[in-house]
Motif scaffolding. Structure first.
Motif, PDB file in Angstrom:
ATOM      1  N   VAL A 182      35.188 101.669   2.926  1.00  0.00           N
ATOM      2  CA  VAL A 182      34.163 101.132   3.831  1.00  0.00           C
ATOM      3  C   VAL A 182      32.842 101.860   3.600  1.00  0.00           C
ATOM      4  N   TYR A 183      32.902 103.190   3.527  1.00  0.00           N
ATOM      5  CA  TYR A 183      31.676 103.970   3.342  1.00  0.00           C
ATOM      6  C   TYR A 183      31.030 103.670   1.993  1.00  0.00           C
ATOM      7  N   VAL A 184      31.826 103.622   0.918  1.00  0.00           N
ATOM      8  CA  VAL A 184      31.303 103.326  -0.414  1.00  0.00           C
ATOM      9  C   VAL A 184      30.613 101.961  -0.424  1.00  0.00           C
ATOM     10  N   SER A 185      31.287 100.943   0.106  1.00  0.00           N
ATOM     11  CA  SER A 185      30.710  99.602   0.115  1.00  0.00           C
ATOM     12  C   SER A 185      29.466  99.541   0.990  1.00  0.00           C
ATOM     13  N   ALA A 186      29.483 100.237   2.138  1.00  0.00           N
ATOM     14  CA  ALA A 186      28.326 100.230   3.029  1.00  0.00           C
ATOM     15  C   ALA A 186      27.106 100.826   2.336  1.00  0.00           C
ATOM     16  N   CYS A 187      27.304 101.928   1.621  1.00  0.00           N
ATOM     17  CA  CYS A 187      26.182 102.546   0.900  1.00  0.00           C
ATOM     18  C   CYS A 187      25.714 101.651  -0.247  1.00  0.00           C
ATOM     19  N   GLY A 217      23.864 107.620 -10.756  1.00  0.00           N
ATOM     20  CA  GLY A 217      22.459 107.275 -10.624  1.00  0.00           C
ATOM     21  C   GLY A 217      21.750 108.162  -9.620  1.00  0.00           C
ATOM     22  N   GLU A 218      20.484 107.853  -9.374  1.00  0.00           N
ATOM     23  CA  GLU A 218      19.664 108.655  -8.468  1.00  0.00           C
ATOM     24  C   GLU A 218      18.838 107.747  -7.572  1.00  0.00           C
ATOM     25  N   GLY A 219      18.498 108.284  -6.402  1.00  0.00           N
ATOM     26  CA  GLY A 219      17.613 107.577  -5.495  1.00  0.00           C
ATOM     27  C   GLY A 219      18.151 106.217  -5.106  1.00  0.00           C
ATOM     28  N   LEU A 224      27.824 104.352  -5.439  1.00  0.00           N
ATOM     29  CA  LEU A 224      29.017 105.137  -5.146  1.00  0.00           C
ATOM     30  C   LEU A 224      30.240 104.460  -5.758  1.00  0.00           C
ATOM     31  N   ILE A 225      31.117 105.276  -6.339  1.00  0.00           N
ATOM     32  CA  ILE A 225      32.327 104.788  -6.999  1.00  0.00           C
ATOM     33  C   ILE A 225      33.536 105.418  -6.314  1.00  0.00           C
ATOM     34  N   ASP A 226      34.463 104.591  -5.923  1.00  0.00           N
ATOM     35  CA  ASP A 226      35.696 105.054  -5.280  1.00  0.00           C
ATOM     36  C   ASP A 226      36.659 105.545  -6.361  1.00  0.00           C
TER      37      ASP A 226
END
Length: 284
Positions: A182-187, A217-219, A224-226
């Motif tokens: 959930v957190y990864v997808s939300a970001c 990556g940056e900025g 995010l990768i699970d």
């Protein structure tokens, strides 16, 4: 769909994913782990030392099985031979919980080495429900379906929580809530994970996963990768607390699949999950 109570019910405790570097420690002693979870496909052989070791560990604590090859999103249907092998394994091990992923990985009889995403369309919903009905009938048990991590937004008829709610309503399956996903997808997509949780059918959640992730990556270009290759991040711990408030106490599983640390390090993280679960139990 027939349902069967497993012999080793999973307690309202924190467990860890059992991985090969730690098997010897489980066989040589009794580490303080309330329950363990394994990937089903790692044990589909007819026997051998790997399955024998798991059966010895299984005698000391409850076991859950987490499948990665069912492919409930496959429009061509499920592999009945794979289902028969899963049924034989579950009859032998009597896991307390069995889960699969909301994904597909099979096409034209070939298996792909990844859990691929689905569009949240009415057509995909019908495919998933049909496949879950078939799997649950053949296995004789209710499955928990895990929400995936996603990296590209696809147009659809439902948002993810509503899609999951419809799958639950139509198939009778439960949910495995992965709060790291959930957190990864939300970001990655810019939605509010707390709003996502609020829309989920909380009563269907039978297990929660926590894990680590990687950032590429940056900025603004960060993705995010699970990868299950790091300690659980602080925002994911906070989301676990929110999920337990929303869903009530359910078993929590700590996953680690790459860059696997010493068992003691995982046990320390599991202790934190156990504390969150105790707090939720008191609050309930």
């Amino acid at each position: 769909m027939p349902a069967r109570a497993a012999a080793g019910a999973i307690p309202l405790r924190a467990g860890i994913g059992l991985r090969s570097p730690h098997v010897a420690e489980f066989l040589d002693g009794r580490p303080p782990v309330a329950w363990v979870e394994v990937h089903s496909e790692n044990y589909l052989g007819d026997g051998g030392p790997r399955l024998a070791a798991l059966e010895r560990i299984r005698r000391d604590r409850p076991l859950a099985c987490h499948g990665v090859g069912l492919s409930p999103g496959s429009p061509q249907g499920l592999d009945d031979e794979h289902l028969r092998r899963l049924r034989a394994l579950y009859a032998r091990l009597e896991p307390g919980l069995v889960s699969e992923h909301l994904a597909w990985c099979r096409l034209d009889g070939h298996y792909l080495p990844d859990l691929l995403p689905l569009p949240y369309t009415a057509e995909a919903l019908a495919v998933v429900v049909r496949n879950l009905d078939h799997a649950q009938t053949l296995l004789g048990r209710r499955l928990l379906l895990e929400n995936p991590s996603t990296y590209l937004a696809a147009a659809g008829d439902y948002d993810e929580p509503d899609f999951l709610a419809e799958v639950v309503r139509r198939s009778g399956c439960g949910l495995l809530l992965d709060v790291n996903n959930v957190y990864v997808s939300a970001c990655n997509h810019g939605f509010d994970p707390l709003a996502w949780l609020a829309a989920l059918p909380a009563a269907a959640v039978g297990e929660i996963h926590v894990a680590g992730h990687a950032a590429c990556g940056e900025g603004a270009a960060t993705l995010l990768i699970d990868d299950h290759g790091a300690a659980v991040a602080e925002p994911v711990w906070a989301l676990l607390d929110a999920a337990l408030r929303r869903c009530g106490p359910v078993p929590v599983l700590l996953e680690r699949d790459t860059r696997i640390p010493p068992l003691a390090e995982l046990l320390a993280e599991a202790t934190r999950a156990e504390a969150a679960l105790r707090a939720a139990t008191v609050a309930a």
